[in-house]
Design an enzyme around this catalytic site. Structure first.
Site, PDB file in Angstrom:
ATOM      1  N   TYR A 190      22.251 -34.782 -63.763  1.00  0.00           N
ATOM      2  CA  TYR A 190      21.234 -35.124 -64.777  1.00  0.00           C
ATOM      3  C   TYR A 190      21.103 -36.686 -65.046  1.00  0.00           C
ATOM      4  O   TYR A 190      20.029 -37.111 -65.818  1.00  0.00           O
ATOM      5  CB  TYR A 190      21.650 -34.443 -66.199  1.00  0.00           C
ATOM      6  CG  TYR A 190      21.931 -33.327 -66.297  1.00  0.00           C
ATOM      7  CD1 TYR A 190      20.892 -32.230 -66.197  1.00  0.00           C
ATOM      8  CD2 TYR A 190      23.234 -32.643 -66.103  1.00  0.00           C
ATOM      9  CE1 TYR A 190      20.958 -30.759 -66.211  1.00  0.00           C
ATOM     10  CE2 TYR A 190      23.152 -31.173 -66.263  1.00  0.00           C
ATOM     11  CZ  TYR A 190      21.953 -30.312 -66.069  1.00  0.00           C
ATOM     12  OH  TYR A 190      22.375 -28.754 -66.101  1.00  0.00           O
ATOM     13  N   HIS A 217      12.063 -29.911 -66.707  1.00  0.00           N
ATOM     14  CA  HIS A 217      13.398 -30.065 -66.232  1.00  0.00           C
ATOM     15  C   HIS A 217      13.989 -31.245 -65.606  1.00  0.00           C
ATOM     16  O   HIS A 217      12.973 -31.684 -64.705  1.00  0.00           O
ATOM     17  CB  HIS A 217      13.869 -28.753 -65.462  1.00  0.00           C
ATOM     18  CG  HIS A 217      13.673 -27.575 -66.288  1.00  0.00           C
ATOM     19  ND1 HIS A 217      14.539 -26.778 -66.998  1.00  0.00           N
ATOM     20  CD2 HIS A 217      12.652 -26.497 -66.165  1.00  0.00           C
ATOM     21  CE1 HIS A 217      14.065 -25.768 -67.419  1.00  0.00           C
ATOM     22  NE2 HIS A 217      12.835 -25.731 -66.988  1.00  0.00           N
TER      23      HIS A 217
END
Length: 146
Positions: free
Chosen positions: A24, A101
């Site tokens: 991430y 996302h």
């Protein structure tokens, strides 16, 4: 209808920057919010930025957005491939919905490839890190302006 975009962040996104940075990145949710606020200001729209680990709370926000928000940007996170309830809530929203996302789901675990949210989304952006939020805010602002 206002020129306000509802931005919903799902479970564990409050841990951005510390949770699996190899997946991430190192940006935090505060960094995401700051980027969205700058982008919204550039585009002449407002944002309503939220995060929750609760499916019920996210559903409530989506329902409250009906007739009061120009669009929804949603990163459903862990609810992406599990929540038919969030899908059902999104299906009753009349405006544009962009699913975002941070990581590319298609390169992740097989169970992450399915997105119930995509069935209600106008568009989906994935794999561009937090920059996907910037692009989504710009597109939702454009759609809000007609």
């Amino acid at each position: 209808m206002t020129d306000t975009i509802l931005i919903i962040n799902g479970p564990n996104l409050d841990m951005l920057g510390t949770r699996q940075p190899e997946v991430y990145g190192h940006d935090t949710l505060d960094d995401v919010e700051a980027l969205c606020r700058r982008t919204a200001e550039d585009e002449g729209v407002e944002i309503d930025f939220r995060q929750s680990d609760s499916e019920a709370e996210i559903m409530k926000w989506i329902k409250e957005a009906r007739g009061t928000r120009a669009g929804i940007l949603i990163n459903p996170a862990g609810f992406t491939s599990t929540s038919i309830a969030i899908l059902d809530s999104l299906l009753i929203f009349e405006g544009p919905i962009i699913e975002v996302h941070i990581s590319p789901l298609f390169r992740r675990d097989e169970f992450r490839h399915l997105s119930y949210v995509s069935k209600a989304a106008t568009a989906k952006i994935e794999g561009f890190g937090i920059r996907g939020y910037e692009f989504a805010v710009r597109k939702l602002a454009e759609l809000a302006r007609g």
